[in-house]
Structures are given as C-alpha cells and as structure tokens.
Design a protein around this motif. Sequence first.
Motif: not given
Length: 306
Positions: A78-102
Amino acid sequence: MNTSTRMTGVLSPVVTPFKADLSPDAAKLVSICKWLLSQDVGLAVFGTNSEANSLSVGEKIELMNALADAGIPGQRMMPGTGCCSITDTVELTRHAMKIGAGGVLMLPPFYYKGVSDDGLFASYSEVIQRVGDSRLRIYVYHIPPVSNVPITLPLIERLLKAYPGTIAGVKDSSGDWSNTSAMLERFQPQGFDVFAGSESFLLATLRAGGAGCITAMGNANPGPIAKLAREWQNSDADAQQEKINLVRQTYSKFPMIPALKAAIAHFSGDAGWATVRPPLVKLTEEQSSGLVQALDGIGFTMPGLK
C-alpha cells in the motif's frame, strides 16, 4: 464494491534505508520487506515513518520497481502516493497500479492550511479521474497532527458517494479514539476499511469491526502485533495488547524514526541502518545505548531480522 483485493491486518510504513551518500538502498529495502512479510505484516512503503516526504518521485518509483523485481507481491503493498502536487500524486499512483499494488495510502495536499472540504474533494477527484484505473483503491490518510489538513467525516461521505469502488478506507492517525470510532460506526457498514494509525488502538479497532492498523511499530515489533490481529478474539487478547503497548512506550521515549532505525541497526548488526536523511538526525551513541538497554530490560528482540 470489489472486495477481492481488500487489505486487512497489520501494515508497516516501512523505514527507508539510505547509503552513506544518503541515496536510497534498494537492496536493504527489499531485505526488510521480505522480513516483514515473513512476520505477516504488509508494506505501506513511503509512509510517514518511511521518510517519504524526503524522497523524490523518481526515487520512489525506482524503489517500487526494485520491490516488484524482487518478487514482492504487489497485493501486499500500500504505497504512500499523496503529494502536494496533483501531477506527482497521479504519477506515483499510476506506477503503484503498474506494479499491482493492493491499494495506495494518500495524504491530502498538505502545504496550504485551512483548505475546504470542497478543495480536498476536488483534489482527490482530479487524481482519481486522471489515473483512470478501475483497480485503484485509495486509503485516505488522516494525520492532522502532522499535515494540519484533516480528512473530515463529511468529506469521506462525499468521496464514498462519488467513488464507491475506489475510496476503500482510511488510516486514522489522529490519536483520537472517538474519531476512529465515529469512522467505524458511520462508514464500516459500507465496506469502508478503517485502519488505526497506532497498534495501541488495534484491539479496540478490531472489536469495533475495523480492518487493522498501519503503524510505525510494525517495523520493529511486527510479529506480536500481527499475532494480536489474528488472535484478537482469544481470551488473552487484552494481555497481548498490554505487552505491545509496553514496547511502544519504550520506543516513544526517543525520536521515533531514528529510534526505529537504531534498533534495526542493532538487531541486524548493520550500523548503516541508523542513517536518516536531513533534517532528521540519527540517535546519539548515548541515546542508542539507552534505547538498547531499555529494550533489553523488557526482553525485546527482533527474531529473524539478521
């Protein structure tokens, strides 16, 4: 709501190891994640105790890749993906989905204070729409003592109504049991998973129908905490909770992140584990000795770490 990937039990905001030059040490992170999994603890990498906000987006992506390449199951992350920047949050969240995070643990944008629920709803909504992945399960992160941006009950209700298949739960690190209890009573019947932010509330949370806890002490005392999560209905559950609380009380006499790392350094025999990134400062030799002495005094060990 799709519950096939429901995350429950105990998760650890895994401490991030650094090399002498302060770059992240992926090999050590893989090693401790495998140990935590062996203790039946899931991996909330890039949480508060991971020094997440001292890491760049690129570093987090590289570490997620290292974990995936090492065969760490995505469903246990369950990676932490919340950032101050929406674009950073989106990039991290997309990558978490790419590696199959629950799931992902998502701080609100926390720099601006006094923001409205309308603003926070818009932020979470924008991220969800930009990520555009039906597998996405967000656990909102309520930690007002640090962020000063609370996740209110009306905001959760609004998010659940708008995104019932995506807003999966919350980590409540308010330290206020009345708030956790209110979340459980109001949202748990809707399949919304409530995780306490401290193992001190684990037994109470589970008895009230909650999912478990996501806790700093999952790094140091994973086995006993996970055992309580499995055995919370047993007659000795209160005694187990008391023993777990004693360990936390011992660590709490020191700055938490440096103390966790100092203990791992001691019990693993790897002094490099004590390294933290500025502005944090590692424990002094006197503090480290005091911590080890206090832990020895309560019979504390970290079995299997070496």
